[in-house]
Design a protein around this motif. Structure first.
Motif, PDB file in Angstrom:
ATOM      1  N   SER A   1       0.450  -1.055  -0.024  1.00  0.00           N
ATOM      2  CA  SER A   1       0.431  -0.088   0.228  1.00  0.00           C
ATOM      3  C   SER A   1       0.585   1.519   0.206  1.00  0.00           C
ATOM      4  CB  SER A   1      -0.668  -0.004   0.982  1.00  0.00           C
ATOM      5  OG  SER A   1      -1.818  -0.559   1.196  1.00  0.00           O
ATOM      6  N   LEU A   2       1.783   1.374   0.686  1.00  0.00           N
ATOM      7  CA  LEU A   2       2.662   2.300   1.013  1.00  0.00           C
ATOM      8  C   LEU A   2       3.236   2.840  -0.348  1.00  0.00           C
ATOM      9  CD1 LEU A   2       4.872   2.036   3.834  1.00  0.00           C
ATOM     10  CD2 LEU A   2       3.366   3.412   3.700  1.00  0.00           C
ATOM     11  N   MET A   3       3.642   1.466  -0.865  1.00  0.00           N
ATOM     12  CA  MET A   3       4.645   1.922  -2.290  1.00  0.00           C
ATOM     13  C   MET A   3       2.828   1.958  -3.146  1.00  0.00           C
ATOM     14  SD  MET A   3       6.527  -1.410  -2.921  1.00  0.00           S
ATOM     15  CE  MET A   3       7.541  -0.844  -4.373  1.00  0.00           C
ATOM     16  N   LEU A   4       2.017   1.928  -3.604  1.00  0.00           N
ATOM     17  CA  LEU A   4       0.663   2.146  -4.037  1.00  0.00           C
ATOM     18  C   LEU A   4       0.764   3.384  -4.391  1.00  0.00           C
ATOM     19  CD1 LEU A   4      -0.979   2.067  -6.434  1.00  0.00           C
ATOM     20  CD2 LEU A   4      -2.834   0.842  -4.248  1.00  0.00           C
ATOM     21  N   GLY A   5       0.883   4.493  -2.660  1.00  0.00           N
ATOM     22  CA  GLY A   5       0.228   5.296  -2.166  1.00  0.00           C
ATOM     23  C   GLY A   5       1.599   6.440  -2.745  1.00  0.00           C
ATOM     24  N   LEU A   6       2.438   5.539  -2.785  1.00  0.00           N
ATOM     25  CA  LEU A   6       3.615   6.459  -3.148  1.00  0.00           C
ATOM     26  C   LEU A   6       3.960   6.732  -5.008  1.00  0.00           C
ATOM     27  CD1 LEU A   6       6.417   6.053  -0.561  1.00  0.00           C
ATOM     28  CD2 LEU A   6       5.557   7.686  -0.936  1.00  0.00           C
ATOM     29  N   ALA A   7       3.648   5.585  -5.486  1.00  0.00           N
ATOM     30  CA  ALA A   7       3.840   5.272  -6.745  1.00  0.00           C
ATOM     31  C   ALA A   7       2.649   6.913  -7.964  1.00  0.00           C
ATOM     32  CB  ALA A   7       3.115   4.281  -7.553  1.00  0.00           C
ATOM     33  N   LEU A   8       1.311   6.641  -7.112  1.00  0.00           N
ATOM     34  CA  LEU A   8       0.170   7.632  -7.613  1.00  0.00           C
ATOM     35  C   LEU A   8       0.494   9.007  -7.150  1.00  0.00           C
ATOM     36  CD1 LEU A   8      -3.283   6.330  -5.421  1.00  0.00           C
ATOM     37  CD2 LEU A   8      -2.688   6.601  -8.209  1.00  0.00           C
ATOM     38  N   ILE A   9       1.455   9.171  -6.061  1.00  0.00           N
ATOM     39  CA  ILE A   9       1.815  10.555  -5.870  1.00  0.00           C
ATOM     40  C   ILE A   9       2.873  11.014  -6.654  1.00  0.00           C
ATOM     41  CG2 ILE A   9       3.344  12.382  -4.046  1.00  0.00           C
ATOM     42  CD1 ILE A   9       1.768  10.790  -1.870  1.00  0.00           C
ATOM     43  N   ALA A  10       3.889  10.333  -6.804  1.00  0.00           N
ATOM     44  CA  ALA A  10       4.450  10.638  -7.995  1.00  0.00           C
ATOM     45  C   ALA A  10       4.623  10.644  -9.187  1.00  0.00           C
ATOM     46  CB  ALA A  10       5.866   8.962  -8.032  1.00  0.00           C
ATOM     47  N   LEU A  11       3.159   9.794  -9.952  1.00  0.00           N
ATOM     48  CA  LEU A  11       2.438  10.151 -11.458  1.00  0.00           C
ATOM     49  C   LEU A  11       1.809  11.038 -11.401  1.00  0.00           C
ATOM     50  CD1 LEU A  11       1.985   8.905 -13.788  1.00  0.00           C
ATOM     51  CD2 LEU A  11       0.126   7.383 -13.004  1.00  0.00           C
ATOM     52  N   GLY A  12       1.283  11.100 -10.125  1.00  0.00           N
ATOM     53  CA  GLY A  12      -0.245  12.994 -10.235  1.00  0.00           C
ATOM     54  C   GLY A  12       0.920  13.913 -10.712  1.00  0.00           C
ATOM     55  N   SER A  13       2.067  13.966 -10.018  1.00  0.00           N
ATOM     56  CA  SER A  13       2.939  15.103  -9.462  1.00  0.00           C
ATOM     57  C   SER A  13       3.942  15.056 -11.066  1.00  0.00           C
ATOM     58  CB  SER A  13       4.300  15.007  -8.684  1.00  0.00           C
ATOM     59  OG  SER A  13       3.668  14.568  -7.710  1.00  0.00           O
ATOM     60  N   LEU A  14       4.361  13.897 -11.969  1.00  0.00           N
ATOM     61  CA  LEU A  14       4.802  14.274 -13.278  1.00  0.00           C
ATOM     62  C   LEU A  14       3.769  14.651 -14.425  1.00  0.00           C
ATOM     63  CD1 LEU A  14       6.738  10.782 -12.856  1.00  0.00           C
ATOM     64  CD2 LEU A  14       8.457  13.441 -12.737  1.00  0.00           C
ATOM     65  N   LEU A  15       2.817  14.463 -14.358  1.00  0.00           N
ATOM     66  CA  LEU A  15       1.651  14.597 -14.864  1.00  0.00           C
ATOM     67  C   LEU A  15       0.924  15.963 -14.836  1.00  0.00           C
ATOM     68  CD1 LEU A  15      -0.721  11.183 -15.355  1.00  0.00           C
ATOM     69  CD2 LEU A  15       1.413  12.092 -17.018  1.00  0.00           C
ATOM     70  N   ALA A  16       1.005  16.547 -13.987  1.00  0.00           N
ATOM     71  CA  ALA A  16       0.931  18.266 -13.963  1.00  0.00           C
ATOM     72  C   ALA A  16       1.236  18.648 -13.843  1.00  0.00           C
ATOM     73  CB  ALA A  16       1.567  18.089 -11.930  1.00  0.00           C
TER      74      ALA A  16
END
Length: 406
Positions: free
Chosen positions: A72-87
């Protein structure tokens, strides 16, 4: 030594997740220029994390229970990273809000899974578990404050897009660490509520029926509602009603937020002297309810109101740390810790989301701040009642020889 590494890792993920809340305020003017944001749109960008947490905290707790806390921690970090990059590449405000939603979902997943991992890792050492969860209670002010300090300097060099990319890179670094430690994480919490490939519905249902987390979440929600009322409106109130300059008002608010970290850590002292959890929650409600009322009252001097703001926002920090450290007491199974954290996170975030606009509405329709201020002790009274209810629940649990997570 391995457990110490996991504790530090869990704390680091929380600080980084909270930094995603703190990065928006310093960058909001630049975002508004690039995307031509209206005031409403800017408000949605700023409040997206609180809104998602208020709507999906319990859901993310259930997901963490199913997947296991490491995944779950890896999933959460991946979502933050992906959202930040796409922004950094989106063309308009609609897509910007989509990326912010991804960051928000990642934030909630991390801040539900991380304290749950701490509770499980340190289950056999209750004293250290208590200390770690008290430190965890500071994740929000620490992460927000650190980001708000460094963000202006970074944006002068790399702009807001560079700041978003840097946050994504930090998430990726933590994900690589988690991947390297995947065997260690799996040994602590391998499959969550999945038992031989079968979902254990009873474990999750029992977690949702735990009364203690609901009462603590209600008290926590009242606290966050009042706290965010104060830190949101204090700068403008200090300028318009207390004669402060804008810089002085910001320093006053910063002192109140900074002292909140000390307040969080004071929960360890209350635990050491044997203060019951309910008494800490009840005392905080009395403190923040009374001093918060003073802040927006015209019958006090500016010095008295400033001191009240610092005390209300700062010392009241003992409540969140006490709440997070209490979840394992109410959980019988490791999988239920995340469910309890999800309940607390959702109710607390609901307070964060509705608090500032609620007092603005009260002030508008009740003739000013002297009328609207009464919302603060009203909420504190609700939180106090929840604390009294928690006392009765925990006393019954002890009488029934409840066996908490150990």
């Amino acid at each position: 030594m391995s457990h110490r590494r996991l504790v530090l890792f869990a704390l680091a993920t929380g600080w980084l997740a909270a930094a995603q809340v703190g990065k928006v305020a310093p960058a909001l003017s630049l975002l508004s220029q690039d995307f031509n944001l209206s005031m409403v749109e800017a408000g949605w960008v700023a409040s997206m994390i609180a809104g998602v947490a208020a709507a999906m905290g319990i859901f993310c707790g259930l997901v963490s229970s199913l997947l296991g806390y490491g995944r779950s921690l890896m999933l959460g970090l991946a979502l933050i990273a992906l959202g930040s990059l796409l922004a950094t590449a989106v063309p308009n405000v609609g897509w910007l809000l989509v990326t912010r939603f991804m960051e928000a979902l990642g934030f909630v997943t991390v801040v539900v899974a991380a304290p749950s991992l701490l509770a499980v890792v340190l289950a056999n050492t209750p004293v250290w578990r208590q200390r770690a969860l008290v430190v965890w209670g500071t994740y929000m002010p620490v992460g927000i404050a650190a980001m708000m300090v460094v963000a202006p300097f970074l944006m002068e060099v790399v702009g807001w897009r560079g700041l978003w990319i840097l946050n994504a890179l930090m998430c990726c670094v933590l994900m690589l660490i988690a991947f390297r430690w995947r065997a260690l994480l799996a040994s602590v919490n391998p499959r969550g509520a999945l038992n031989s490939g079968t979902l254990n519905i009873r474990v999750l249902a029992d977690g949702l029926r735990m009364t203690g987390p609901w009462l603590m979440g209600l008290s926590f929600g009242c606290y966050t509602s009042i706290w965010f009322m104060l830190v949101t409106w204090l700068p403008s109130f200090a300028v318009s009603h207390m004669g402060y300059s804008l810089s002085a008002a910001i320093w006053l608010t910063g002192a109140a937020v900074g002292l909140n970290i000390v307040g969080n850590l004071s929960a360890q002292l209350f635990s050491r002297v044997g203060a019951p959890r309910w008494s800490v929650l009840a005392g905080v409600q009395l403190l923040i309810g009374s001093f918060g009322w003073v802040v927006f009252s015209s019958g006090f001097t500016d010095l008295e109101r400033s001191a009240a703001a610092i005390l209300a926002c700062g010392l009241a920090g003992a409540l969140p740390a006490t709440v997070f450290s209490a979840i394992p007491f109410h959980a019988r199974r490791p999988e239920q810790v995340a469910v309890g954290n999800g309940i607390v996170m959702q109710l607390g975030s609901l307070g964060t989301f509705v608090g500032p606009p609620a007092i603005a509405l009260a002030v508008t329709h009740m003739g000013g701040w002297d009328g609207g201020r009464w919302l603060i002790p009203l909420l504190a009274a609700v939180g106090f009642g929840a604390a009294i209810g928690l006392r009765d629940v925990e006393q019954r649990m002890l009488c029934r020889d409840h066996t908490p997570l150990t």
